[in-house]
Design a protein around this motif. Sequence first.
Motif, PDB file in Angstrom:
ATOM      1  N   ALA A 118     -66.504   6.282  -7.651  1.00 13.21           N
ATOM      2  CA  ALA A 118     -66.746   4.857  -7.898  1.00 13.21           C
ATOM      3  C   ALA A 118     -67.939   4.377  -7.077  1.00 13.21           C
ATOM      4  O   ALA A 118     -68.408   5.050  -6.147  1.00 13.21           O
ATOM      5  CB  ALA A 118     -65.499   4.055  -7.551  1.00 13.21           C
ATOM      6  N   SER A 119     -68.432   3.192  -7.430  1.00 10.86           N
ATOM      7  CA  SER A 119     -69.564   2.582  -6.726  1.00 10.86           C
ATOM      8  C   SER A 119     -69.335   1.091  -6.593  1.00 10.86           C
ATOM      9  O   SER A 119     -68.637   0.484  -7.411  1.00 10.86           O
ATOM     10  CB  SER A 119     -70.891   2.845  -7.457  1.00 10.86           C
ATOM     11  OG  SER A 119     -70.840   2.325  -8.781  1.00 10.86           O
ATOM     12  N   THR A 120     -69.903   0.500  -5.565  1.00 12.80           N
ATOM     13  CA  THR A 120     -69.786  -0.934  -5.301  1.00 12.80           C
ATOM     14  C   THR A 120     -71.183  -1.532  -5.251  1.00 12.80           C
ATOM     15  O   THR A 120     -72.052  -1.047  -4.520  1.00 12.80           O
ATOM     16  CB  THR A 120     -69.060  -1.196  -3.974  1.00 12.80           C
ATOM     17  OG1 THR A 120     -67.771  -0.576  -4.015  1.00 12.80           O
ATOM     18  CG2 THR A 120     -68.900  -2.685  -3.740  1.00 12.80           C
ATOM     19  N   TRP A 121     -71.374  -2.610  -6.029  1.00 14.41           N
ATOM     20  CA  TRP A 121     -72.678  -3.263  -6.132  1.00 14.41           C
ATOM     21  C   TRP A 121     -72.580  -4.681  -5.590  1.00 14.41           C
ATOM     22  O   TRP A 121     -71.529  -5.324  -5.659  1.00 14.41           O
ATOM     23  CB  TRP A 121     -73.155  -3.278  -7.585  1.00 14.41           C
ATOM     24  CG  TRP A 121     -73.400  -1.896  -8.118  1.00 14.41           C
ATOM     25  CD1 TRP A 121     -72.468  -1.005  -8.567  1.00 14.41           C
ATOM     26  CD2 TRP A 121     -74.665  -1.248  -8.239  1.00 14.41           C
ATOM     27  NE1 TRP A 121     -73.064   0.161  -8.959  1.00 14.41           N
ATOM     28  CE2 TRP A 121     -74.418   0.051  -8.775  1.00 14.41           C
ATOM     29  CE3 TRP A 121     -75.972  -1.612  -7.965  1.00 14.41           C
ATOM     30  CZ2 TRP A 121     -75.434   0.950  -9.030  1.00 14.41           C
ATOM     31  CZ3 TRP A 121     -76.994  -0.720  -8.218  1.00 14.41           C
ATOM     32  CH2 TRP A 121     -76.727   0.543  -8.737  1.00 14.41           C
ATOM     33  N   GLN A 122     -73.710  -5.169  -5.073  1.00 14.84           N
ATOM     34  CA  GLN A 122     -73.728  -6.493  -4.447  1.00 14.84           C
ATOM     35  C   GLN A 122     -74.974  -7.259  -4.871  1.00 14.84           C
ATOM     36  O   GLN A 122     -76.068  -6.687  -4.981  1.00 14.84           O
ATOM     37  CB  GLN A 122     -73.678  -6.373  -2.920  1.00 14.84           C
ATOM     38  CG  GLN A 122     -73.653  -7.720  -2.200  1.00 14.84           C
ATOM     39  CD  GLN A 122     -73.307  -7.572  -0.739  1.00 14.84           C
ATOM     40  OE1 GLN A 122     -72.351  -6.882  -0.374  1.00 14.84           O
ATOM     41  NE2 GLN A 122     -74.087  -8.213   0.116  1.00 14.84           N
ATOM     42  N   ARG A 177     -69.787  -9.361  -5.232  1.00 14.03           N
ATOM     43  CA  ARG A 177     -69.651  -7.922  -4.995  1.00 14.03           C
ATOM     44  C   ARG A 177     -68.577  -7.393  -5.946  1.00 14.03           C
ATOM     45  O   ARG A 177     -67.499  -7.978  -6.043  1.00 14.03           O
ATOM     46  CB  ARG A 177     -69.275  -7.634  -3.542  1.00 14.03           C
ATOM     47  CG  ARG A 177     -69.001  -6.166  -3.276  1.00 14.03           C
ATOM     48  CD  ARG A 177     -68.601  -5.915  -1.835  1.00 14.03           C
ATOM     49  NE  ARG A 177     -69.711  -6.094  -0.900  1.00 14.03           N
ATOM     50  CZ  ARG A 177     -69.698  -5.675   0.359  1.00 14.03           C
ATOM     51  NH1 ARG A 177     -68.635  -5.040   0.832  1.00 14.03           N
ATOM     52  NH2 ARG A 177     -70.735  -5.892   1.149  1.00 14.03           N
ATOM     53  N   ALA A 217     -66.814  -3.688  -7.742  1.00 15.09           N
ATOM     54  CA  ALA A 217     -66.647  -2.240  -7.715  1.00 15.09           C
ATOM     55  C   ALA A 217     -66.549  -1.720  -9.145  1.00 15.09           C
ATOM     56  O   ALA A 217     -65.896  -2.325  -9.998  1.00 15.09           O
ATOM     57  CB  ALA A 217     -65.409  -1.856  -6.920  1.00 15.09           C
ATOM     58  N   VAL A 220     -71.283  -2.770 -14.703  1.00 14.18           N
ATOM     59  CA  VAL A 220     -70.640  -3.677 -13.759  1.00 14.18           C
ATOM     60  C   VAL A 220     -71.387  -5.001 -13.803  1.00 14.18           C
ATOM     61  O   VAL A 220     -72.616  -5.029 -13.868  1.00 14.18           O
ATOM     62  CB  VAL A 220     -70.634  -3.081 -12.338  1.00 14.18           C
ATOM     63  CG1 VAL A 220     -72.046  -2.777 -11.862  1.00 14.18           C
ATOM     64  CG2 VAL A 220     -69.934  -4.024 -11.364  1.00 14.18           C
ATOM     65  N   VAL A 242     -76.755  -1.256  -4.455  1.00 11.67           N
ATOM     66  CA  VAL A 242     -75.449  -0.634  -4.327  1.00 11.67           C
ATOM     67  C   VAL A 242     -75.120  -0.527  -2.838  1.00 11.67           C
ATOM     68  O   VAL A 242     -75.984  -0.173  -2.028  1.00 11.67           O
ATOM     69  CB  VAL A 242     -75.431   0.744  -5.010  1.00 11.67           C
ATOM     70  CG1 VAL A 242     -76.413   1.696  -4.345  1.00 11.67           C
ATOM     71  CG2 VAL A 242     -74.029   1.324  -5.023  1.00 11.67           C
ATOM     72  N   GLY A 252     -71.934   0.812  -1.819  1.00 16.17           N
ATOM     73  CA  GLY A 252     -70.948   1.861  -1.628  1.00 16.17           C
ATOM     74  C   GLY A 252     -71.001   2.840  -2.784  1.00 16.17           C
ATOM     75  O   GLY A 252     -70.727   2.478  -3.931  1.00 16.17           O
ATOM     76  N   VAL A 253     -71.384   4.082  -2.506  1.00 16.35           N
ATOM     77  CA  VAL A 253     -71.525   5.082  -3.553  1.00 16.35           C
ATOM     78  C   VAL A 253     -71.466   6.468  -2.913  1.00 16.35           C
ATOM     79  O   VAL A 253     -71.798   6.642  -1.719  1.00 16.35           O
ATOM     80  CB  VAL A 253     -72.863   4.889  -4.317  1.00 16.35           C
ATOM     81  CG1 VAL A 253     -74.054   5.166  -3.405  1.00 16.35           C
ATOM     82  CG2 VAL A 253     -72.916   5.741  -5.577  1.00 16.35           C
TER      83      VAL A 253
END
Length: 278
Positions: free
Chosen positions: A104-108, A127, A129, A137, A168, A170-171
């Motif tokens: 998974a990845s988290t974008w802001q 933000r 995920a 997303v 991103v 978190g990736v």
Amino acid sequence: MRTVRILTAAALAVGGVLGMAGAAAADTPSASASASPSPGGKASGPTEAGTAFRTATAIRPGGRATADASTGDYLYWVVPLDSGQRATVKATVNLPPAANRHGASTWQLDVYDGLRRRQACTYGTQRAAAAKEAASVDLSCTLRTVRPGAEPWANDPLPGSYYVRLTVVGVAEEDLGLPVRAEVEAVTSDTGGAYAVDGALAAPLVPGIGKTAQAASGSSAKQQPAAIGEPADGWSGGRWSDRWVWTAAGGLLGALAGIFGYSLTRGTGRPSRVPPRT
């Protein structure tokens, strides 16, 4: 009868003032409506993004910008916002195929004003995920209403350039560098005089505004088209708002109330049966 005629004329005057206020509010073009739409219904925009504040790609309010990038890049756009406007920034990231990703990845999505102060979002998904199987997303951020002026210690949004940053946060390390496609849109709405204040900035918070003003003062006074770094109809002064119209209408209504009260209390004058004093 004379009092009735005066009240009627005054009422017509109030109606004319209110009608002009409504017409002025309807004829005032908003920044989002000034952008030229594309055949798909959205205003055409750039197809790239900057990688820093200084290289941010300018977009119009109401327009859509796209960019092809790599996972891990910092993408920057800049949009001009004027006093009385409330902006909502929306972003969509089209992710690589799930088979090529490892997790998974988290974008802001962040928004900064012309002084590069991070602005808080009143609501929206700043933000988000994305699961490994997700194809895209969506993120959004609705800013506070831009004010024409504020105290030096305040963090209120002020007229000028607003920087949009998408990245991103978190990736998986193996997914860094995978291709993504980002779409960004800034939609504005006018709030009128509800958020107007007495003060106003001498100049909007735009990089290089001082040099631009000096160049304009030394050149001929020819009308130049608005640059992409400012609203389509130029920057407003910030001091005029529809509060002036409603204040004038309220004062006129107060005068009418005074005239009406006087007509009720002054009586009918000297009765006809009472002879005049000699």
